[in-house]
Scaffold this motif. Structure first.
Motif, mmCIF file in Angstrom:
data_model
loop_
_atom_site.group_PDB
_atom_site.id
_atom_site.type_symbol
_atom_site.label_atom_id
_atom_site.label_comp_id
_atom_site.label_asym_id
_atom_site.label_seq_id
_atom_site.Cartn_x
_atom_site.Cartn_y
_atom_site.Cartn_z
ATOM 1 N N MET B 20 0.836 -1.216 0.000
ATOM 2 C CA MET B 20 0.000 0.000 0.000
ATOM 3 C C MET B 20 0.868 1.262 0.000
ATOM 4 S SD MET B 20 -3.387 -0.369 0.082
ATOM 5 C CE MET B 20 -4.473 0.437 1.229
ATOM 6 N N THR B 21 1.915 1.254 0.830
ATOM 7 C CA THR B 21 2.773 2.437 0.925
ATOM 8 C C THR B 21 3.484 2.695 -0.403
ATOM 9 O OG1 THR B 21 3.171 1.731 3.181
ATOM 10 C CG2 THR B 21 4.521 3.533 2.379
ATOM 11 N N VAL B 22 4.094 1.632 -0.945
ATOM 12 C CA VAL B 22 4.882 1.809 -2.164
ATOM 13 C C VAL B 22 3.986 2.262 -3.325
ATOM 14 C CG1 VAL B 22 6.354 0.640 -3.841
ATOM 15 C CG2 VAL B 22 6.629 0.164 -1.409
ATOM 16 N N VAL B 23 2.792 1.649 -3.435
ATOM 17 C CA VAL B 23 1.895 2.028 -4.531
ATOM 18 C C VAL B 23 1.516 3.504 -4.422
ATOM 19 C CG1 VAL B 23 -0.385 1.687 -5.521
ATOM 20 C CG2 VAL B 23 0.941 -0.262 -4.832
ATOM 21 N N LEU B 47 4.232 -1.445 -12.439
ATOM 22 C CA LEU B 47 4.648 -1.868 -11.098
ATOM 23 C C LEU B 47 3.520 -1.634 -10.091
ATOM 24 C CD1 LEU B 47 6.795 -2.952 -9.179
ATOM 25 C CD2 LEU B 47 7.684 -0.635 -8.947
ATOM 26 N N SER B 48 2.842 -0.468 -10.189
ATOM 27 C CA SER B 48 1.787 -0.199 -9.211
ATOM 28 C C SER B 48 0.622 -1.172 -9.395
ATOM 29 C CB SER B 48 1.327 1.256 -9.290
ATOM 30 O OG SER B 48 1.022 1.611 -10.599
ATOM 31 N N ARG B 49 0.307 -1.506 -10.658
ATOM 32 C CA ARG B 49 -0.777 -2.479 -10.872
ATOM 33 C C ARG B 49 -0.426 -3.828 -10.247
ATOM 34 N NH1 ARG B 49 -1.172 -3.812 -16.000
ATOM 35 N NH2 ARG B 49 0.042 -2.187 -17.012
ATOM 36 N N PHE B 50 0.810 -4.276 -10.455
ATOM 37 C CA PHE B 50 1.208 -5.574 -9.904
ATOM 38 C C PHE B 50 1.154 -5.563 -8.372
ATOM 39 C CE2 PHE B 50 3.922 -7.003 -13.787
ATOM 40 C CZ PHE B 50 2.765 -7.037 -14.537
ATOM 41 N N LEU B 51 1.598 -4.441 -7.789
ATOM 42 C CA LEU B 51 1.565 -4.355 -6.329
ATOM 43 C C LEU B 51 0.132 -4.386 -5.806
ATOM 44 C CD1 LEU B 51 4.377 -1.743 -5.721
ATOM 45 C CD2 LEU B 51 4.301 -4.030 -4.734
ATOM 46 N N VAL B 52 -0.790 -3.747 -6.544
ATOM 47 C CA VAL B 52 -2.189 -3.773 -6.108
ATOM 48 C C VAL B 52 -2.744 -5.192 -6.209
ATOM 49 C CG1 VAL B 52 -4.528 -2.994 -6.656
ATOM 50 C CG2 VAL B 52 -2.681 -1.348 -6.455
ATOM 51 N N VAL B 53 -2.364 -5.914 -7.269
ATOM 52 C CA VAL B 53 -2.790 -7.310 -7.378
ATOM 53 C C VAL B 53 -2.353 -8.071 -6.122
ATOM 54 C CG1 VAL B 53 -2.450 -9.478 -8.620
ATOM 55 C CG2 VAL B 53 -2.810 -7.368 -9.892
ATOM 56 N N TRP B 54 -1.100 -7.883 -5.717
ATOM 57 C CA TRP B 54 -0.610 -8.536 -4.498
ATOM 58 C C TRP B 54 -1.405 -8.086 -3.281
ATOM 59 C CZ3 TRP B 54 2.445 -12.426 -2.870
ATOM 60 C CH2 TRP B 54 3.183 -13.103 -3.858
ATOM 61 N N SER B 55 -1.646 -6.777 -3.183
ATOM 62 C CA SER B 55 -2.340 -6.299 -1.985
ATOM 63 C C SER B 55 -3.781 -6.801 -1.934
ATOM 64 C CB SER B 55 -2.269 -4.776 -1.878
ATOM 65 O OG SER B 55 -3.296 -4.177 -2.622
ATOM 66 N N ILE B 56 -4.412 -7.006 -3.095
ATOM 67 C CA ILE B 56 -5.772 -7.550 -3.086
ATOM 68 C C ILE B 56 -5.771 -8.943 -2.463
ATOM 69 C CG2 ILE B 56 -7.700 -8.422 -4.484
ATOM 70 C CD1 ILE B 56 -7.104 -6.292 -6.551
ATOM 71 N N PHE B 57 -4.894 -9.819 -2.999
ATOM 72 C CA PHE B 57 -4.988 -11.207 -2.557
ATOM 73 C C PHE B 57 -4.491 -11.398 -1.123
ATOM 74 C CE2 PHE B 57 -5.513 -11.575 -7.109
ATOM 75 C CZ PHE B 57 -6.615 -12.408 -7.156
#
Lengths: 431, 179
Positions: B20-23, B47-57
Motif C-alpha cells: 500500500m505504501t509503495v503504490v 509496477l503499481s498495478r502488480f503491487l495492487v494485485v498482491w495487496s488484493i490477494f
C-alpha cells in the motif's frame, strides 16, 4: 432456463451467509461445469485481468485517504467549522451535524465511515445540548448517507468499473443531489426546532465572526482536499486514480505535519485495516467480473433486457420497477455488491431506452443508500447502534422522518434527471 | 495453534503495509514527475498495478482472518443457535472448497505462462510474479477459513461475535492502533 438457475444458485449460496465474492465464484464454477464445456481457467483470467487495472486502484487509495483523514483529527476540525457557521440558528447544532457529515462526505467515500467519524463527536454533543437522544442518533445516522452521495464515493467508482462510464462525470453528478439532501435535512432540523422541538437554546450560543475565522483557518487543510481531488480530476490535471493517490499523500502530510495527530507508528494499523477493507471490496469486484463475464457469454443480460422491455416498454415503468427492486435488494445487500450484480444487467436496458447512464448510476446509488438505513442489513444503523449502545429498533424509529424524506427525494431524483445531469453537462459544455 | 498463525499474520500485515505504501508513493511520484520533470516512467504504472494485485490477494486473507468478508446474514441471523453454528461451519467450508479449486486452476495457469516465458510489457518481468499472488493469498485465506472452523468448535459462542464483526465492513481505526 439456465439463466434463471444461475441466479437461484447465487441466491441459495448467499442465503447460507457465504461471503458474496466466494458465492459469485462458486456460481460461475458450477455453471461452467453444468452448462458449458469452457475450462475453469477462464475464471482465473477474468479475475486477474480485472485485478490488474489502474482504474481499480482508486478504491484502495480512497479508502486509505479517508482512514488517514479520520485518524488525523480532520473530523473534529470540520465539526468546529460546521458549528461555527450554523450553530447559532434554531436547531443549529443538528444543522451543524448535517453540515459536518456533508463536509466529511467530501473527503470520504463511505457512509458508515461518515456516521462513525461525525457521530462519535456529534451525538454526545447533541445529547449534552438537550436534544432528544433518539433524535440525535437519527440525524447523524441519516446524514451519514451523504458519505456516498457526495464525491468522492466508492460506490460511484464501482458503478464506473461495472459499466465503463467515466468516474469524473459520476462524481460531478452526485454533487447536486447530495447537497440538496443535506439542505432538506437541515430544513427539517430547523422546522423541528421552530415547532418547539429541540435546539431552541442554540441561538444563545451564536458564534461570532472571530470563531468562524478561527475555525476556518484550522479546518482549511481539510476543506481544501475535495477541491484538490475534484478540481484535479475536472481540470484534467490527473486521472481519478492519480487524484486518489494525491489525496493519500496530501492527507498524510496534513495529518502528520500540520495537525500532527498521527504518529508514524499509527500508520501500520491504518495501512493494514485499509488494505483489508479495500481488498474486501476489490475481491467482490474481481469475482463479479468473472460472474458478469459468464452472464455475457451466455447472452443473459440481453435475455433479461428483452424480457423487461416486453413487460415494461416505457422508461418510467422500468424506473419504477428498478426503484422497487433496489429498495428490496438494498435491505439485504450493501451497495457495492448490489451494483456489481445488477448494473451489468440493467445497463443494456438503460442504453436501449435512452436513459442517461450517469443519471441512472446516481439513482442506483441513492436507492441502495436507503437500504443502509433500513433493517435487516442497514450498515449505518449498525454503526450508530454499536457506537451508542442504542437498540437497533430505536435507531430505526429515530431515523424514520429522515428515511421518509430520502424516499421522497429518491422519487424526485429518479424521475427528474435534471438534478444529476445538470452539473456534469455544464462542465463538459465548458471549454 | 496461535503460535503457528502469528508469523503468517506478521507476513500478511507486512506485505499489505509495504505494498500500500509503495503504490501510493509511486502513483503520487508519477504525477509529480509528469508535471515537474515532464517525464513519465513507463514502469511506474505496471509496477503499481502488480503491487495492487498482491495487496488484493493478501488483503483477502486478512479479511478472512478478521471475519470481515461481506455476506448476506439476513437468513442465518434468525436461525436457532445450533443451526447458525452449522451454517457458519458450512460457509467456511464453502470458502475452503471454492478457493482450493481457484488455487489449483491458478497454478495450472501459472505453469502455462512459465512454459511460454511470458514477460510483462513494460518492465520485462516474468508474468508469474504478479500471478503468483493468487495462489499465495488464497492459500493464506484457506488457512484462516480452516482456523475459523476450529475456533467455532473450540468456542461455539464466538459464532455470534463473528457475525457481528462481519457487519462492520468499514472498520474505523480511531487511534490508528491495530485491533
Amino acid at each position: 432456463m439456465s439463466s434463471a438457475l444461475v441466479f437461484i444458485m447465487l441466491a441459495a449460496l448467499l442465503a447460507t451467509g457465504t461471503p458474496i465474492a466466494v458465492a459469485m465464484v462458486a456460481t460461475v464454477m458450477l455453471s461452467l461445469v453444468f452448462f458449458t464445456e469452457v475450462p475453469m481457467l477462464v475464471i482465473i483470467q477474468q479475475m486477474f485481468n480485472s485485478a490488474d487495472s489502474f482504474t481499480l486502484m482508486a478504491i484502495p487509495f480512497f479508502v486509505l485517504s479517508g482512514n488517514i483523514m479520520t485518524a488525523g483529527g480532520i473530523s473534529k476540525r470540520l465539526i468546529r467549522v460546521a458549528t461555527a457557521l450554523f450553530g447559532g440558528m434554531p436547531g443549529g447544532l443538528a444543522i451543524a451535524a448535517t453540515a459536518a457529515c456533508a463536509f466529511f462526505a467530501a473527503i470520504s467515500g463511505s457512509s458508515p465511515a461518515t456516521v462513525a467519524a461525525i457521530g462519535a463527536i456529534m451525538i454526545p454533543a447533541l445529547m449534552k445540548a438537550k436534544y432528544d437522544d433518539a433524535y440525535s442518533v437519527g440525524i447523524v445516522t441519516s446524514a451519514g448517507s451523504l458519505g456516498i452521495m457526495i464525491p468522492p464515493s466508492i460506490p460511484m467508482v464501482v458503478y464506473a468499473l461495472a459499466t465503463g462510464e467515466p468516474i469524473g462525470k459520476l462524481f460531478m453528478a452526485g454533487v447536486v443531489p447530495g447537497l440538496l439532501t443535506a439542505f432538506v435535512f437541515a430544513v427539517m432540523c430547523y422546522v423541528a426546532a421552530k415547532r418547539g422541538g429541540f435546539g431552541q437554546n442554540d441561538q444563545g450560543s451564536k458564534a461570532d465572526l472571530k470563531e468562524i475565522a478561527a475555525s476556518l483557518k484550522e479546518g482549511f487543510w481539510g476543506l481544501m482536499m475535495p477541491l484538490i481531488v475534484l478540481g484535479g480530476i475536472y481540470s484534467g490535471v490527473f486521472t481519478p486514480t492519480e487524484a486518489a493517490a494525491v489525496a493519500v499523500v496530501y492527507s498524510a502530510i496534513v495529518g502528520s505535519f500540520i495537525y500532527r495527530d498521527i504518529k508514524l507508528k499509527d500508520y501500520v494499523g491504518i495501512l493494514t485495516s485499509s488494505a483489508s477493507v479495500a481488498a474486501m471490496i476489490m475481491f467482490i469486484i474481481i469475482s463479479a467480473s468473472a460472474f458478469s463475464w459468464y452472464l455475457t457469454s451466455q447472452g443473459i443480460p440481453q435475455e433479461v433486457a428483452n424480457w423487461i422491455i416486453s413487460v415494461a416498454p416505457e422508461p418510467w415503468m422500468f424506473l419504477v420497477a428498478v426503484n422497487i427492486l433496489l429498495l428490496i435488494v438494498g435491505c439485504f445487500m450493501e451497495p457495492n455488491s448490489a451494483i456489481l450484480v445488477l448494473a451489468p444487467l440493467f445497463y443494456p436496458i438503460v442504453q436501449k431506452m435512452g436513459i442517461n447512464p450517469i443519471h441512472f448510476g446516481i439513482v442506483m446509488i441513492f436507492n441502495l443508500e436507503l437500504g443502509m438505513l433500513t433493517p435487516p442489513l442497514g450498515l449505518n444503523l449498525f454503526v450508530a447502534s454499536g457506537m451508542t449502545r442504542f437498540p437497533l429498533s430505536r435507531v430505526v424509529k429515530a431515523s424514520m422522518p429522515f428515511i421518509i424524506a430520502m424516499f421522497v427525494l429518491l422519487i424526485v431524483f429518479t424521475y427528474i434527471p435534471f438534478f444529476s445531469t445538470w452539473l456534469p453537462d455544464l462542465l463538459s459544455a465548458a471549454p | 495453534m496461535n503460535k503457528l498463525l502469528k508469523p503468517l499474520e506478521w507476513i500478511e500485515n507486512t506485505l499489505a503495509v509495504v505494498s500500500m505504501t509503495v503504490v501510493s508513493i509511486i502513483v503520487f511520484g508519477q504525477v509529480i514527475s509528469r508535471y515537474g520533470f515532464n517525464y513519465t516512467p513507463i514502469w511506474a504504472e505496471e509496477l503499481s498495478r502488480f503491487l495492487v494485485v498482491w495487496s488484493i490477494f493478501i488483503g483477502v486473507a486478512i479479511g478472512v482472518r478478521n471475519n470481515q468478508h461481506i455476506g448476506v446474514d439476513a437468513v442465518i441471523r434468525f436461525l436457532p443457535h445450533r443451526l447458525k453454528l452449522a451454517s457458519e461451519v458450512l460457509l467456511n467450508l464453502i470458502g475452503v472448497v471454492v478457493l482450493s479449486i481457484l488455487i489449483y486452476t491458478s497454478i495450472e495457469f501459472i505453469q502455462h505462462t512459465m512454459e511460454y516465458e511470458q514477460l510483462s510489457p513494460a518492465m520485462r518481468l516474468p508474468m508469474y510474479i504478479p500471478y503468483i499472488a493468487m495462489p499465495v493469498g488464497l492459500g493464506l485465506s484457506i488457512v484462516h477459513f480452516l482456523h475459523n472452523i476450529v475456533k467455532l468448535f473450540v468456542n461455539p459462542d464466538e459464532a455470534e461475535s463473528a457475525l457481528a464483526a462481519s457487519e462492520h465492513i468499514e472498520e474505523i481505526n480511531w487511534g490508528g492502533e491495530e485491533k
